[in-house]
Design an enzyme around this catalytic site. Sequence first.
Site, short mmCIF file in Angstrom:
data_model
loop_
_atom_site.label_atom_id
_atom_site.label_comp_id
_atom_site.label_asym_id
_atom_site.label_seq_id
_atom_site.Cartn_x
_atom_site.Cartn_y
_atom_site.Cartn_z
N TYR A 145 0.79 -1.22 -0.20
CA TYR A 145 0.09 -0.04 0.05
C TYR A 145 0.50 1.68 -0.09
O TYR A 145 1.76 1.55 1.38
CB TYR A 145 -0.71 0.32 0.99
CG TYR A 145 -2.15 0.97 1.38
CD1 TYR A 145 -1.81 2.16 0.98
CD2 TYR A 145 -3.29 0.45 2.27
CE1 TYR A 145 -2.96 3.37 0.68
CE2 TYR A 145 -4.29 1.72 1.77
CZ TYR A 145 -4.19 2.61 1.66
OH TYR A 145 -4.89 3.82 1.66
N TYR A 151 -2.42 4.85 -9.97
CA TYR A 151 -3.33 3.96 -10.10
C TYR A 151 -4.34 4.49 -10.28
O TYR A 151 -5.16 5.47 -11.29
CB TYR A 151 -3.31 2.50 -10.20
CG TYR A 151 -4.33 1.27 -10.13
CD1 TYR A 151 -5.26 1.12 -11.80
CD2 TYR A 151 -4.96 0.90 -9.65
CE1 TYR A 151 -6.21 0.55 -11.96
CE2 TYR A 151 -6.50 -0.04 -9.66
CZ TYR A 151 -7.13 0.28 -11.28
OH TYR A 151 -7.87 -0.42 -11.39
#
Lengths: 134, 379
Positions: free
Chosen positions: B278, B326
């Site tokens: 992450y 993204y």
Amino acid sequence: MARMLPEPTPETRHFWEGCRDGELRLQRCTDCKHTYFPPRAFCPKCASREVEVYKASGKAILYSYVINHRPRPDMGTEPYAIAVVQLDEGPRMMTNIVGCPQTPEALVLDMPMQVHFAKQTDEISLPLFEPAKG
Amino acid sequence: MKPKSIAVVGAAETTRLGKIPDVSVIGLHADAALNAMKDAGLKPSDIDGVATAGISPVELAHYLGITPTYADGTSVGGCSFMLHVRHAAAAINEGLCKTVLITHGESGRSRVGAGGFGRAPSSLMGQFEMPYGVTSPPTMFTIPVLRYMKTYGVSEADLANVAVIQREWAAKNPRASFKDPITVDDVLNSPMIAWPFRMLMCCLVTDGGGALILTSAERAKDFPQKPVYILGTGESVETPMVSQMEDFTSSKAFRVSGKKAFDESGITHADVDHLMIYDAFAHLPLYGLEDLGFVKPGEAKDFINERNTAIGGKLPLNTNGGGLSYMHSGMYGMYALQESVRQMRGTAAAQIDGAKISVSHGVGGMFAASGTVIFTNES
């Protein structure tokens, strides 16, 4: 715009009363001698409820920081450092740095600091830090 | 849990990602859930367990018409979904339910039906962090980093290169928000947010969602998609205040969660074909690589600079482009899990040929929490 200020709770009142009175107050476990922050009614290391409040030296080093270039509306319009200092007694705390330019050149990690109480209201003074003198 | 006893049989993101001003938060949850149910060939009446964060599992269940015998509202920030996977695996194995739906939806950019980002002034954060002018994650998550940089000799260019390499991955992904190549100089010349962090070292703020459906490995064989098995899981939490994290150069929650997942799975680091860490900010892959044990403390910058995590490298990392390129709605962990599942199904946009094991590692809050899930496509 008024600066965002803390609202003390029963467990933290001694700390904020200390700041108001010009003292940085920490807590220490009388069983295991551990000094801790933020305030609570027991020792986070050994869970003893036998803890005491004492006056800290107010000395620290600059431990880490960022310089916020997108100021929160209540913090004015210029970039400011949001710092963490490591107190001589061990705990770390978040703070702002005063008495020196808010630049990477002026703010060098591990430089010695000292507490400076900035009065906000009759009840609340914030423990800020400035480069140590002398 | 017993490795490979549970499988993902449904996985999908929202139909659109990015800017979705015409759908509210709960609508994004529902869109992702419907897509995942279609993927698994299931109806709401087939689901008997729900888990979500951001909204309550009660809202989710009622909105979708699900009557669950298991509900998990664990909400510890962006890695909540890793914890949901872990808890769902335990619940299914214990017989609490058979089929669990995990959803995420967030109107991070458009803020349609979204709550605020406030802390009570009487909370510990309200008393001991908010008065000093912290705003949102860019001024909190970043605070430990100067200490990390001084300890290990990490430069601003090293941080920038994390974003550059992830953009290379994003270029291969049609659904990525940012696909144009960038250079280290581009990153270092992007607007200053909170020194030493520039805009291109910070994640996007977008709208979207995702959902997963889990069931027992035994039942998984009857579903339309290739099952993706869970090998191991971990979780931990440390502190709600970044200023109080024990070690500014390493996350305790990362270390505990990662070790638990690796121990449970029985694999070694060399077995890992694909990795998701992450990345709300450029320093997180550095901390993650070190705290998960892929490299020693201080070695992550060289590992990335030597292109080990880039296209063609030995440890492909954040192959969807990550939160930096993204998408990042706020609680990005779901998208890391989705990319791991795609890689294990063999359907990712930047597919790693022959990948058999994928690790998905999440963070919650500002190093406050962590969850790790290790997947495999081998039964």
